[in-house]
Structure formats: C-alpha cells, structure tokens
Scaffold this motif. Structure first.
Motif, PDB file in Angstrom:
ATOM      1  N   LYS A  87       0.630  -1.043   0.008  1.00  8.94           N
ATOM      2  CA  LYS A  87      -0.226   0.062   0.370  1.00  8.94           C
ATOM      3  C   LYS A  87       1.360   1.403  -0.142  1.00  8.94           C
ATOM      4  N   TRP A  89       3.848   2.011  -1.148  1.00  4.51           N
ATOM      5  CA  TRP A  89       4.764   1.611  -1.860  1.00  4.51           C
ATOM      6  C   TRP A  89       4.660   1.226  -3.373  1.00  4.51           C
ATOM      7  N   GLY A  90       3.569   0.899  -3.725  1.00  7.30           N
ATOM      8  CA  GLY A  90       2.987   0.008  -4.583  1.00  7.30           C
ATOM      9  C   GLY A  90       3.862  -1.264  -4.879  1.00  7.30           C
ATOM     10  N   HIS A 168       6.744   1.628  -6.849  1.00  8.67           N
ATOM     11  CA  HIS A 168       6.739   3.356  -7.141  1.00  8.67           C
ATOM     12  C   HIS A 168       7.610   4.048  -6.629  1.00  8.67           C
ATOM     13  N   GLN A 171       7.101   7.288  -4.345  1.00  4.39           N
ATOM     14  CA  GLN A 171       6.924   6.143  -3.240  1.00  4.39           C
ATOM     15  C   GLN A 171       8.387   5.490  -2.424  1.00  4.39           C
ATOM     16  N   THR A 255      -2.523   7.557 -17.671  1.00  6.06           N
ATOM     17  CA  THR A 255      -3.866   7.020 -16.809  1.00  6.06           C
ATOM     18  C   THR A 255      -4.203   5.595 -18.081  1.00  6.06           C
ATOM     19  N   ARG A 300       1.412   0.423 -13.428  1.00  8.81           N
ATOM     20  CA  ARG A 300       1.228   0.221 -12.360  1.00  8.81           C
ATOM     21  C   ARG A 300      -0.163  -0.017 -11.457  1.00  8.81           C
ATOM     22  N   PRO A 301       0.467  -0.716 -10.153  1.00  8.04           N
ATOM     23  CA  PRO A 301      -0.991  -1.052  -9.942  1.00  8.04           C
ATOM     24  C   PRO A 301      -1.933   0.505  -8.945  1.00  8.04           C
ATOM     25  N   ASP A 302      -2.035   1.273  -9.408  1.00  4.56           N
ATOM     26  CA  ASP A 302      -2.646   2.477  -8.843  1.00  4.56           C
ATOM     27  C   ASP A 302      -3.803   3.022 -11.125  1.00  4.56           C
ATOM     28  N   ASN A 303      -3.458   1.928 -11.405  1.00  9.40           N
ATOM     29  CA  ASN A 303      -4.188   2.265 -12.866  1.00  9.40           C
ATOM     30  C   ASN A 303      -2.868   3.308 -13.784  1.00  9.40           C
ATOM     31  N   SER A 304      -1.870   3.131 -13.113  1.00  7.70           N
ATOM     32  CA  SER A 304      -0.803   3.885 -14.478  1.00  7.70           C
ATOM     33  C   SER A 304       0.033   3.056 -15.067  1.00  7.70           C
TER      34      SER A 304
END
Length: 426
Positions: A87, A89-90, A168, A171, A255, A300-304
């Motif tokens: 959570k 830093w991905g 990331h 992060q 994105t 990336r896990p943040d949908n980027s």
C-alpha cells in the motif's frame, strides 16, 4: 576494523534511493546508537528529485550486478512485508516480457489529436476470436490484452512473479527517508554541497563537509568522521576521481483508457513511415526517428502506466535535480511510439512528462557495468554510485552493505569486492 563504540559523525550526500536506503539501514544496524552516532543526510533539492523519483521501479533477480542483486531483491520483499509496502509504495510481483511489434500507421497520439475518442470501444471490438488467436500464436499471455493484435509479432517471457517485482520509485524512496528520519536521521534539504574537506597530512582523511543552504545562500560546515557519497550523476563533481558519467533519460506516465494487467514490457517496435517527426527542443531542428525503437512500458497498481525512451547527451548535467530540462518533444516521441501499438495507451490521459539523469560508470574506466560501492583512497570516504537504471532495484542491498562498512569495517551481507571503487583509482 571500525569500532562501533566510537562516536561517529556520519554525513550522507544525496537524497536519492542510495542515500535514503543507506540512512535507513544505518539506523537499523545492531550497532547504531543515536546517543553516539549522528547521521545527517544532505540533499541539494528534494528527496527523490532525480532518477529515484522518475524511474520505472522494476525489480528483478536477473538484473545486474549479480553480487548484490539477490540480497537487494530479498530485502525489497522484507521491507514491503515489514512496512506495508504494497500500500505504501506499490510493491507487487509481476510478469515481464519482450514484445516485438509493428507500429500502425496514423494511430499515434499526435495523429489522433482532434479526432473523436473511439479507442476504448474499438480496442475491445477488435479482440474477436481471430484477433485473440493471433495473440496466442505469438505467445502473448491472455491477460496482456492491451496491445493491438495486428501489431504484435512475437512475445517472450523474461521474468515471472518469482523473479520479478516492482515498486513506485518516488513513493519507495520517500518512505525510506521518512523511516530513517523516524529513527533519528537529520535530513537537510536545499543543501548544495560545495566541498568534501580532508586533512592535509599524507594519509588524507575526511574532516568536514561544506554546503550552502540555497534559500539563504549561507555556507555551513559539518564536522564528520564518515561520509557516504551517494550523489548519483553528480558524484564526480564532488569527488573527481570517481568515473561517473550522466545520461539523460525521458519518461512519461499515462492513465490508460481502461485498467491494464500487471506486466513490465520491453518493446521492439518497427515504426510506420507516417510516425510524426518532432523538433529537437534545444537544437531547434528536426530529429529523425530510428526505424526500430525500444520503449519500456510498466503497468502500475494505481492504474497508471510508465513508459521510458532511449537516453541522450544533448544537454549537460545541471547543478541540481531542480534544474533538469525536459525536452517535451522527446516525451511526445515516447507517447507516439507506444500509441502506435496500444489503443489503451493512445487514448489514455498523459499525467507526466519528465526527465532525469542516470549515473553510469564511465566506459573504459575498468569499472565494468558498475556500480562502485565501498571504501575509497580517502579515509572515511565511502562511495556508492553508478547504479545505472538499476538503482531502485539495488538500493536496499547497497544501503545494507554501506551500513556494514560504517559499523563493521566491511560488507558482510554480500561479496562486493568486484565493486570496490579503489579498483578504478578512487
């Protein structure tokens, strides 16, 4: 042997991943005693202001050099488990592969500007049984469905979740700095180091570091017993014997128009003749494309999605990370390249266009692929630089062995003799 009972004034120069992981592991070393050991980290601009904040964040057991990669890869997993890295830093395990593709004409971001956005529905409609069959025949995994079937020529896996992961980078680096700070590290930002001061006797030893606090223009001198020089591409500015050069690298983040699967992709794209030609921002002239380009794309896990292009030496290294110039046309090239093989990336929203400088061990120096990690010819001066594109991957391993150099007189967790800076005259 260095005595851990001695009072130590430790100064780390550089607030990138190597400096921050060094600070972190110094404070976690069994011999660290905040009543006797003062640790100060000096950063000329901000934490992770350079490559450590703008890298891709790929972690791999198949990275280099082999003498530090296994340690560092293992430490990444341990750090993520201990500090909630998934959570914070991905951190996650991923697949990685090599994709060979042919770019589609008139499908780049530049070519589609001003036209109605039909990319998402078109992309899904084109994935009929025949199109998916082509992808399967090329060896493409089922969930890697965010590339155009008509573009893909071949796919081969480079790594799976047992050997490949990601973070990331911004992060992760800032988290390492925060965790070090919680244990007593003093971080001074906007501290532009002007000199590493040594004794005048024949056997030179560090005695202080002089820096200028840029907002006030006031000089300051910190007495020191130990310096960890982790200034990335700026290392040679402060210590001329270090054969560290700088390579500028551009990248973008997007994105996508829909969520994409957890893959890091090394591409080889044959460009269509219609690919737009952009001007070189600084030379004010048209810059031709290569027939084949090799951008890297990391979901990336943040949908980027992160994508980077090839390096250049067009602009000399500036004084600090805050002064790095971004060539917007080189960023647009990356966007056009990946758009020519993916509707999801073409129709996504570009959220960042950026540049940084990677630290390389200069060719012909005898340092090999780098990095340089360990003691120098100056007593008390430790060097940790030249990590190329694998700085995030090798940051924890480097930080760990640097803490051992400081408190135990040498590396214990990995055999890093092949990275000894003294081999190249440092």
């Amino acid at each position: 042997m260095t005595s851990s009972a001695e009072k130590k004034e430790i100064v780390i120069i550089g607030g990138g991943i190597i400096g921050c992981t060094s600070a972190y592991f110094l404070t976690r070393h069994p011999s660290y005693d905040p009543s006797k050991h003062n640790i100060t980290l000096l950063e000329a601009s901000k934490i992770a202001g350079g490559a450590s904040g703008k890298a891709g964040g790929l972690l791999a057991l198949w990275a280099y050099p082999s003498n530090i990669v296994p340690l560092s890869y293992r430490l990444h997993a341990q750090l993520a488990k201990e500090h909630g890295g998934e959570k914070r830093w991905g951190y996650r395990r991923i697949h990685c592969g090599q994709l060979t593709a042919k770019g589609r004409p008139n499908q780049t971001k530049s070519a589609m500007d001003g036209q109605s956005a039909k990319g998402e529905s078109l992309s899904l409609n084109k994935r009929d049984a025949k199109a998916l069959g082509k992808m399967t025949a090329a060896g493409v995994p089922k969930d890697l469905n965010w590339f155009s079937p008509e573009s893909v020529r071949d796919y081969s896996e480079m790594g799976d979740p047992s050997t490949t992961a990601q973070v990331h980078p911004y992060q992760f680096t800032t988290a390492m700095a925060e965790l070090a700070q919680e244990k007593g590290v003093n971080i001074i930002l906007n501290a532009f180091v002007t000199s590493i001061d040594t004794t005048d006797n024949p056997s030179a030893a560090v005695k202080s570091v002089t820096y200028t606090h840029t907002p006030t223009s006031k000089p300051h001198t910190l007495p020191t017993t130990t310096i960890i020089l982790a200034a990335g591409p700026w290392t040679q500015t402060l210590y001329p014997p270090a054969p560290i050069s700088a390579l500028r690298a551009h990248s973008i983040t997007i994105t996508p128009s829909r969520p994409i699967s957890a893959h890091a992709i090394f591409t080889e794209i044959t460009l269509p003749p219609s690919i737009p030609t952009h001007k070189n921002t600084f030379l004010k002239s048209k810059r031709p494309h290569s027939k084949t380009v090799t951008p890297e794309i990391y979901a990336r896990p943040d949908n980027s999605a992160y994508a980077c292009g090839e390096g250049d030496h067009s602009v000399p290294l500036p004084a600090t990370t805050a002064e790095v110039e971004t060539d917007m046309e080189r960023c647009q090239d990356i966007i056009d390249y990946i758009s020519s093989i993916s509707d999801e990336l073409r129709d996504g929203e570009v959220t960042a266009r950026q540049a940084c400088y990677l630290p390389n061990v200069s060719a012909g120096s005898g340092g090999g692929e780098g990095p340089l990690v360990g003691r120098t010819g100056v007593e008390g001066l430790l060097l940790a630089a030249g990590h190329t594109c694998w700085g995030i991957q090798n940051g924890p391993g480097t930080g760990k062995v640097m803490s051992e150099f400081v408190f135990e007189g040498g590396a214990k967790s990995a055999s890093v003799g092949g990275l000894d800076p003294r081999r190249v005259g440092c």
